[in-house]
Design an enzyme around this catalytic site. Structure first.
Site, short mmCIF file in Angstrom:
data_model
loop_
_atom_site.label_atom_id
_atom_site.label_comp_id
_atom_site.label_asym_id
_atom_site.label_seq_id
_atom_site.Cartn_x
_atom_site.Cartn_y
_atom_site.Cartn_z
N CYS A 86 -3.75 1.50 -2.80
CA CYS A 86 -3.91 2.20 -1.53
C CYS A 86 -2.64 2.94 -1.14
O CYS A 86 -2.69 4.11 -0.72
CB CYS A 86 -4.32 1.23 -0.44
SG CYS A 86 -4.66 2.01 1.16
N CYS A 143 -8.77 -5.63 2.66
CA CYS A 143 -9.34 -5.02 3.86
C CYS A 143 -10.81 -4.68 3.71
O CYS A 143 -11.56 -4.75 4.70
CB CYS A 143 -8.54 -3.78 4.26
SG CYS A 143 -8.65 -2.39 3.10
#
Length: 362
Positions: free
Chosen positions: A101, A197
């Site tokens: 990410c 997440c």
């Protein structure tokens, strides 16, 4: 400078943005919408980048008096992070989605868009120290060792680091929360996000099975070749795993068994003792040198193979297009797909020498 503050909705990114304002920069806040189902809400410390988080980020920006926008990166996030995560597990490797990410979303997609819009840098709430000396970036561990995030930033290129700002690198988390309280930020006591997440319930095995289905195979004793049980897919395991193996009978010596290796083609999960789990050599691909200084001969260093832990003294050197790392003492739980980050003690704190993706161990 004109800087873009990535505001996740948490306390760290809010204080980082506020410090950038205090430093006299022209700051614009942006929240990245990463979920394809934006109605999903955070539960306690589970998940991040939800609708609730975007509202928290907007309130923080309003208190600072800075412009605020929400940018939809959900499709890019799914392609670059979620699908890569699933594909790596299907191939028998263990990825770190936070590394991906940072590399592909926050410091590739976001930074590229920021630069195209005329911004000079991206500000984030990461705990890492960064300095640029004569145009050369130097990335170091943060002052708060317990919160240090240099590991998940070590895959950034020198050019990306030249346009990054980490205002929290010299701070400790309790002080950051106290500062947020003084500034009147409602996120001052908001729990930190944990787990992955995009898997807010924390059940990685269930998530992977929903994407990959079931591919039955055998659990095999690495030493004897005996079949100890069956499983529904190698993607449900990672090297070093002890619990949830589904072994049908205890080992003859009564000691625990651990996952030693994964063979996705045959569907074989090999298990063995803790002693067999120890690794003395790591070979890693795709080296990145944040300070543009590749290793020159064998270098004494420390290597870290997980975001929190997995640290050992080592000697590293470039071997063709790989980095070869000889460990001074065996290290357990080292899996292909993880990132190996090399550090060297430095007067300004542990300096990141480079990073590479683990391809094989022995």
């Amino acid at each position: 400078m004109r800087v873009l503050a990535a505001m996740s909705g948490g306390v760290d990114s809010a204080v980082a943005a506020a410090r950038a304002v205090d430093a006299g920069h022209e700051v614009v806040g942006v929240h990245l919408a990463l979920s394809a189902k934006p109605g999903t809400l955070r539960t306690g410390s589970r998940g991040c980048c939800t609708v609730e988080d975007s509202h928290d980020a907007r309130r923080a920006a309003d208190i600072m008096g800075i412009p605020f926008y929400v940018w939809d990166f959900a499709e890019r996030f799914t392609e670059e992070v979620v699908e890569t995560f699933v594909g790596e597990y299907a191939a028998g490797r263990t990825p770190n989605p936070c590394v991906t990410c940072n590399e592909k979303i926050k410091f590739e997609a976001l930074l590229d868009k920021a630069m195209a819009l005329g911004f000079d840098a991206v500000v984030t709430g990461h705990y890492a120290r960064l300095s640029v000396v004569d145009g050369v970036p130097e990335l170091r561990r943060s002052a708060d060792e317990g919160k240090d995030q240099s590991y998940v930033l070590a895959s950034l290129t020198p050019e990306q680091l030249r346009h990054a700002m980490f205002p929290l690198g010299g701070s400790r988390k309790p002080d950051v929360r106290a500062e947020a309280e003084r500034r009147g930020l409602s996120v001052a006591n908001k729990p930190d996000s944990h787990d992955i997440c995009f898997i807010p319930d924390g059940d990685t095995k269930k998530f992977l099975e929903s994407k990959l289905g079931q591919s039955p195979g055998e659990l095999v004793d690495a030493e004897t070749g005996a079949v100890l049980g069956r499983h529904t897919g190698v993607h449900g395991f990672t090297v070093g795993q002890r619990k949830g193996l589904g072994i049908e009978a205890p080992a003859p010596d009564g000691r625990p068994r651990y996952v030693l290796s994964l063979e996705p083609v045959s569907g074989t999960v090999k298990v063995g003792s803790a002693a067999q789990l120890g690794v003395r050599e790591i070979r890693a691909d795709r080296p990145i040198w944040p300070s543009e200084r590749p290793l020159d001969g064998p270098v004494e260093c420390t290597v870290q193979v997980r975001a929190h832990g997995g640290i050992a003294d080592a000697v590293a050197e470039v071997d063709g297009d790989q980095v070869r790392v000889q460990l001074r003492e065996p290290l357990s739980g080292v899996a292909p797909g993880q990132v190996a980050v090399l550090y060297r003690p430095d007067a300004g704190g542990d300096l990141v020498l480079g990073s590479a993706k683990i391809a094989a161990t022995s």
